[in-house]
Design a protein around this motif. Sequence first.
Motif, PDB file in Angstrom:
ATOM      1  N   THR A  24       4.892 -15.211   4.773  1.00 31.75           N
ATOM      2  CA  THR A  24       5.172 -16.741   4.542  1.00 31.75           C
ATOM      3  C   THR A  24       5.297 -16.842   2.893  1.00 31.75           C
ATOM      4  N   VAL A  25       5.799 -18.044   2.381  1.00 35.19           N
ATOM      5  CA  VAL A  25       5.959 -18.324   1.145  1.00 35.19           C
ATOM      6  C   VAL A  25       4.575 -18.251   0.418  1.00 35.19           C
ATOM      7  N   ALA A  26       3.649 -19.060   1.204  1.00 33.49           N
ATOM      8  CA  ALA A  26       2.153 -19.105   0.644  1.00 33.49           C
ATOM      9  C   ALA A  26       1.571 -17.573   0.348  1.00 33.49           C
ATOM     10  N   ARG A  27       1.864 -16.606   1.322  1.00 30.68           N
ATOM     11  CA  ARG A  27       1.400 -15.174   1.124  1.00 30.68           C
ATOM     12  C   ARG A  27       2.146 -14.437   0.085  1.00 30.68           C
ATOM     13  N   ALA A  28       3.472 -14.696  -0.072  1.00 27.17           N
ATOM     14  CA  ALA A  28       4.185 -14.011  -0.896  1.00 27.17           C
ATOM     15  C   ALA A  28       3.850 -14.360  -2.413  1.00 27.17           C
ATOM     16  N   LEU A  29       3.319 -15.759  -2.640  1.00 30.77           N
ATOM     17  CA  LEU A  29       3.283 -16.234  -3.816  1.00 30.77           C
ATOM     18  C   LEU A  29       1.823 -15.678  -4.161  1.00 30.77           C
ATOM     19  N   VAL A  30       0.910 -15.302  -3.214  1.00 32.75           N
ATOM     20  CA  VAL A  30      -0.459 -14.814  -3.549  1.00 32.75           C
ATOM     21  C   VAL A  30      -0.304 -13.458  -4.092  1.00 32.75           C
ATOM     22  N   MET A  31       0.640 -12.777  -3.289  1.00 36.66           N
ATOM     23  CA  MET A  31       1.119 -11.215  -3.636  1.00 36.66           C
ATOM     24  C   MET A  31       1.469 -11.349  -5.039  1.00 36.66           C
ATOM     25  N   VAL A  32       2.335 -11.978  -5.368  1.00 37.29           N
ATOM     26  CA  VAL A  32       2.816 -12.149  -6.872  1.00 37.29           C
ATOM     27  C   VAL A  32       1.861 -12.495  -8.010  1.00 37.29           C
ATOM     28  N   PHE A  33       1.070 -13.454  -7.660  1.00 35.90           N
ATOM     29  CA  PHE A  33       0.014 -13.705  -8.337  1.00 35.90           C
ATOM     30  C   PHE A  33      -0.904 -12.802  -8.770  1.00 35.90           C
ATOM     31  N   ASN A  34      -1.320 -11.944  -7.487  1.00 36.05           N
ATOM     32  CA  ASN A  34      -2.325 -10.952  -7.488  1.00 36.05           C
ATOM     33  C   ASN A  34      -1.613  -9.461  -8.382  1.00 36.05           C
ATOM     34  N   GLY A  35      -0.368  -9.731  -8.472  1.00 37.62           N
ATOM     35  CA  GLY A  35       0.173  -8.374  -9.068  1.00 37.62           C
ATOM     36  C   GLY A  35       0.723  -7.221  -8.099  1.00 37.62           C
ATOM     37  N   THR A  36       0.411  -7.643  -6.946  1.00 43.67           N
ATOM     38  CA  THR A  36       0.934  -6.689  -5.905  1.00 43.67           C
ATOM     39  C   THR A  36       2.469  -6.513  -5.584  1.00 43.67           C
ATOM     40  N   ALA A  37       3.015  -7.548  -5.832  1.00 38.44           N
ATOM     41  CA  ALA A  37       4.332  -7.625  -5.841  1.00 38.44           C
ATOM     42  C   ALA A  37       4.981  -8.578  -6.817  1.00 38.44           C
ATOM     43  N   ARG A  38       6.271  -8.475  -6.887  1.00 43.16           N
ATOM     44  CA  ARG A  38       7.333  -9.147  -7.718  1.00 43.16           C
ATOM     45  C   ARG A  38       8.361  -9.899  -6.886  1.00 43.16           C
ATOM     46  N   VAL A  39       8.828 -10.845  -7.536  1.00 44.42           N
ATOM     47  CA  VAL A  39       9.899 -11.764  -6.823  1.00 44.42           C
ATOM     48  C   VAL A  39      11.075 -11.186  -7.072  1.00 44.42           C
ATOM     49  N   VAL A  40      12.178 -11.144  -6.183  1.00 44.99           N
ATOM     50  CA  VAL A  40      13.290 -10.591  -6.092  1.00 44.99           C
ATOM     51  C   VAL A  40      14.530 -11.630  -6.364  1.00 44.99           C
TER      52      VAL A  40
END
Length: 198
Positions: A24-40
Amino acid sequence: MPSGVLSHPTLVLNRNWQPIRIATVARALVMVFNGTARVVDPETFQTFTWADWSRIRPRENDRFVQAVTLRLKAPEVVVLNDYDRVPANVVTFSRRNLFKRDHYVCQYCGRQAPPDELTIDHVIPRSQGGQSTWENCVVACLECNKRKGNRTPEQAGMKLRRRPTRPKWQPLYSCREIRIESWSKFISEAYWNVELER
């Protein structure tokens, strides 16, 4: 802002840019905020950290999340920083997934139809010991299902278009009928069509 933006799907790529799941967008934003992912950015393939992404202002037609002091553009694709192993996911046996596997096409006559004009047929009927499994169930139109009745295809003089098999998991099996055009740069047309090994 469109309703339900936080539950909208986001494609997750592993660090080698292979699609591995839908979040979900919510989960993706959490991953980006935590530094485990980057937005493409699907247009330029540029990646963004949380600090970079939070500075980007959504355009007029972009989905966004309203925070207290800013609007965050909803990410369509994220890439994980460290994960490079493809998960061993299994496609759940369900009516929806069976229809996807068979492309909403009757496996006897070949007619494509809307879901309300299709049904699930047990190749070997339950009355003859058939089970509700990937290997024994196919999509059939109402007419073919009625014609086949409580018989095997051979007994009914009907032929299956292809032998039913368990599908291999693909990211779109976890997506609920939403196609995001930007994903086509990361997912082949075979994924869009949920093509399966014959």
